[in-house]
Design a protein around this motif. Sequence first.
Motif, PDB file in Angstrom:
ATOM      1  N   GLY A  94      81.939  42.028 -10.978  1.00 36.30           N
ATOM      2  CA  GLY A  94      83.535  41.683 -10.057  1.00 36.30           C
ATOM      3  C   GLY A  94      84.352  42.689 -10.044  1.00 36.30           C
ATOM      4  O   GLY A  94      85.709  42.171 -10.177  1.00 36.30           O
ATOM      5  N   LEU A  95      84.156  43.893 -10.048  1.00 42.08           N
ATOM      6  CA  LEU A  95      84.958  44.771  -9.633  1.00 42.08           C
ATOM      7  C   LEU A  95      85.441  45.122  -8.417  1.00 42.08           C
ATOM      8  O   LEU A  95      86.189  46.089  -8.157  1.00 42.08           O
ATOM      9  N   GLN A  96      84.823  44.551  -7.444  1.00 40.20           N
ATOM     10  CA  GLN A  96      84.998  44.787  -5.916  1.00 40.20           C
ATOM     11  C   GLN A  96      85.048  43.477  -5.297  1.00 40.20           C
ATOM     12  O   GLN A  96      84.485  42.369  -5.605  1.00 40.20           O
ATOM     13  N   THR A  97      86.062  43.608  -4.242  1.00 43.73           N
ATOM     14  CA  THR A  97      86.304  42.238  -3.426  1.00 43.73           C
ATOM     15  C   THR A  97      84.748  41.935  -2.768  1.00 43.73           C
ATOM     16  O   THR A  97      84.100  42.587  -2.233  1.00 43.73           O
ATOM     17  N   GLY A  98      84.393  40.468  -2.907  1.00 39.62           N
ATOM     18  CA  GLY A  98      83.293  40.119  -2.273  1.00 39.62           C
ATOM     19  C   GLY A  98      81.892  40.312  -3.155  1.00 39.62           C
ATOM     20  O   GLY A  98      80.766  40.171  -2.615  1.00 39.62           O
ATOM     21  N   SER A  99      82.130  40.947  -4.482  1.00 41.02           N
ATOM     22  CA  SER A  99      80.969  41.147  -5.292  1.00 41.02           C
ATOM     23  C   SER A  99      80.165  40.134  -5.559  1.00 41.02           C
ATOM     24  O   SER A  99      78.862  40.141  -5.421  1.00 41.02           O
ATOM     25  N   ASP A 100      80.843  38.782  -5.483  1.00 42.25           N
ATOM     26  CA  ASP A 100      79.928  37.530  -5.758  1.00 42.25           C
ATOM     27  C   ASP A 100      79.033  37.145  -4.530  1.00 42.25           C
ATOM     28  O   ASP A 100      77.728  36.824  -4.577  1.00 42.25           O
ATOM     29  N   LEU A 101      79.643  37.427  -3.263  1.00 44.43           N
ATOM     30  CA  LEU A 101      78.687  37.363  -2.216  1.00 44.43           C
ATOM     31  C   LEU A 101      77.486  38.362  -1.779  1.00 44.43           C
ATOM     32  O   LEU A 101      76.437  37.937  -1.639  1.00 44.43           O
ATOM     33  N   ARG A 102      77.923  39.546  -2.242  1.00 43.05           N
ATOM     34  CA  ARG A 102      76.762  40.710  -2.434  1.00 43.05           C
ATOM     35  C   ARG A 102      75.787  40.278  -3.378  1.00 43.05           C
ATOM     36  O   ARG A 102      74.507  40.556  -3.126  1.00 43.05           O
ATOM     37  N   ALA A 103      76.117  39.682  -4.433  1.00 46.22           N
ATOM     38  CA  ALA A 103      75.045  39.069  -5.633  1.00 46.22           C
ATOM     39  C   ALA A 103      74.095  38.362  -4.926  1.00 46.22           C
ATOM     40  O   ALA A 103      72.799  38.109  -5.352  1.00 46.22           O
ATOM     41  N   GLU A 104      74.612  37.129  -4.379  1.00 46.10           N
ATOM     42  CA  GLU A 104      74.115  36.190  -3.598  1.00 46.10           C
ATOM     43  C   GLU A 104      73.023  36.719  -2.635  1.00 46.10           C
ATOM     44  O   GLU A 104      72.042  36.397  -2.486  1.00 46.10           O
ATOM     45  N   GLU A 105      73.421  37.687  -1.900  1.00 45.17           N
ATOM     46  CA  GLU A 105      72.546  38.340  -0.796  1.00 45.17           C
ATOM     47  C   GLU A 105      71.338  39.229  -1.476  1.00 45.17           C
ATOM     48  O   GLU A 105      70.170  38.929  -1.002  1.00 45.17           O
ATOM     49  N   THR A 121      73.971  36.946 -12.409  1.00 40.71           N
ATOM     50  CA  THR A 121      74.970  36.755 -13.417  1.00 40.71           C
ATOM     51  C   THR A 121      76.203  37.403 -13.379  1.00 40.71           C
ATOM     52  O   THR A 121      76.224  38.628 -13.154  1.00 40.71           O
ATOM     53  N   ALA A 122      77.350  36.817 -13.572  1.00 38.91           N
ATOM     54  CA  ALA A 122      78.671  37.392 -13.533  1.00 38.91           C
ATOM     55  C   ALA A 122      79.124  37.983 -15.089  1.00 38.91           C
ATOM     56  O   ALA A 122      78.881  37.250 -15.826  1.00 38.91           O
ATOM     57  N   VAL A 123      79.645  39.094 -15.002  1.00 38.68           N
ATOM     58  CA  VAL A 123      80.247  39.539 -16.503  1.00 38.68           C
ATOM     59  C   VAL A 123      81.577  39.619 -16.166  1.00 38.68           C
ATOM     60  O   VAL A 123      82.186  40.089 -15.143  1.00 38.68           O
ATOM     61  N   SER A 124      82.291  40.076 -17.236  1.00 32.73           N
ATOM     62  CA  SER A 124      83.670  40.375 -17.494  1.00 32.73           C
ATOM     63  C   SER A 124      83.646  41.724 -17.960  1.00 32.73           C
ATOM     64  O   SER A 124      83.094  41.784 -19.197  1.00 32.73           O
ATOM     65  N   VAL A 125      84.147  42.707 -17.315  1.00 31.49           N
ATOM     66  CA  VAL A 125      84.192  43.913 -17.594  1.00 31.49           C
ATOM     67  C   VAL A 125      85.346  44.663 -18.392  1.00 31.49           C
ATOM     68  O   VAL A 125      86.376  44.422 -17.929  1.00 31.49           O
ATOM     69  N   GLY A 126      85.265  44.958 -19.640  1.00 33.12           N
ATOM     70  CA  GLY A 126      86.377  45.430 -20.530  1.00 33.12           C
ATOM     71  C   GLY A 126      86.964  46.919 -19.905  1.00 33.12           C
ATOM     72  O   GLY A 126      86.611  47.334 -19.239  1.00 33.12           O
ATOM     73  N   ARG A 127      87.494  47.466 -20.925  1.00 31.40           N
ATOM     74  CA  ARG A 127      88.131  48.941 -20.777  1.00 31.40           C
ATOM     75  C   ARG A 127      87.637  49.742 -21.808  1.00 31.40           C
ATOM     76  O   ARG A 127      87.775  51.182 -21.812  1.00 31.40           O
ATOM     77  N   ALA A 128      86.928  49.214 -23.085  1.00 29.42           N
ATOM     78  CA  ALA A 128      86.531  50.228 -24.044  1.00 29.42           C
ATOM     79  C   ALA A 128      85.631  51.379 -23.577  1.00 29.42           C
ATOM     80  O   ALA A 128      84.396  51.261 -22.893  1.00 29.42           O
ATOM     81  N   GLY A 129      85.777  52.738 -23.868  1.00 33.41           N
ATOM     82  CA  GLY A 129      85.029  53.714 -23.465  1.00 33.41           C
ATOM     83  C   GLY A 129      85.261  54.141 -22.061  1.00 33.41           C
ATOM     84  O   GLY A 129      84.584  55.125 -21.684  1.00 33.41           O
ATOM     85  N   GLY A 130      86.077  53.557 -21.256  1.00 35.10           N
ATOM     86  CA  GLY A 130      86.110  54.145 -19.970  1.00 35.10           C
ATOM     87  C   GLY A 130      85.413  52.937 -18.940  1.00 35.10           C
ATOM     88  O   GLY A 130      84.542  52.135 -19.561  1.00 35.10           O
ATOM     89  N   PRO A 131      85.650  52.851 -17.715  1.00 35.47           N
ATOM     90  CA  PRO A 131      85.232  52.273 -16.714  1.00 35.47           C
ATOM     91  C   PRO A 131      83.663  52.104 -16.838  1.00 35.47           C
ATOM     92  O   PRO A 131      83.090  51.023 -16.538  1.00 35.47           O
TER      93      PRO A 131
END
Length: 357
Positions: A94-105, A121-131
């Motif tokens: 979920g870090l880029q626009t259209g990432s869900d469509l690319r995952a479907e591809e 599977t979609a995930v939520s990326v936190g900030r701990a330790g850097g991106p």
Amino acid sequence: MGPHPAVAAIRLAVRRVLHDILTELNTPAGIPATAAAAATPVERKPERTPERPPSPLVLVACSGGADSMALASALAFEAPRLGVRAGGVTVDHGLQTGSDLRAEEVVLRLRELGLDPVESTAVSVGRAGGPEAAARDARYAALDAAATRHGAAAVLLGHTRDDQAETVLLGLARGSGIRSLSGMAAVSGAGGRYRRPFLQVDRQTARKACMVQSLPVWDDPHNADPAYTRSRLRHEGLPALEKALGKGVVEALARTAQLSRDDADALDTWARQAEAGVRDATGGLECAGLYALPPAVRRRILRRAAIEAGAPAGALFARHLEEVDRLITGWRGQGAINLPGKVVARRQGGRLVIRQG
């Protein structure tokens, strides 16, 4: 006429890993396969033949990039020939626009290869330790969950020899010691869940295999973004090293990783064995016994003790251990050492005590 050399190379790498997985699954716990085969059979009454267990499932983690697509294609080819079921998982960060469509591809491409089950599977990326670290943690958590959900015997990862070289250089830059220089393990995770078949295969071979098989690939723009340390190393650091030192730097770094891993494993084993000899009846560490050990062994014992007391492994750095080590080798009556996780190390009457403050 056989397959293209690049295709043959990736298939051979995957075949070897699948053979390893099957050997481990078919060997009784604690009994080598040869010993089990040589054991004298015990006469007993005929029993009803048990139902044959289902074929093991192996998943491939696939981003849609050249490395993981090459891995998915090789798994799809080799798995049926060895009686293994092959599936795939793609993680949408979920870090880029259209990432869900690319995952479907990616899911569609994996299904076209014949993999089943396949999921995104979609995930939520936190900030701990850097991106980069946060994305990696979220990805592995998702892969762990998928492997558990499907009962997978293993998950294949597409890290190549080039990735290994980059990991070694990053470890060298951090000055984190020989374990960091050992790079990525071919087998890692709980119960050896994660397998990396391509650590001896270069990135160009994987890309070539995709091209000759007409496999569409997606090039993640983050891999070329200079905001990311690994990207700068890939596009600036390694090319500069090869220009200065000549070709073969990547191969040499990969060899360094394996040699370092062998040494680190041996030292870890030595430390585990030596620790029993320096523990007293109360669980404390005897400073005299620690002092007599080589520094590499002693500091491993100190690290294990700190982690067991509650210090987060990822936040425990060499400078922390150096300070604790001085309580043993440079004792001048200094006070307690504060460690991450609210852990405190102090010397008391010839003993080193490490515990929650």
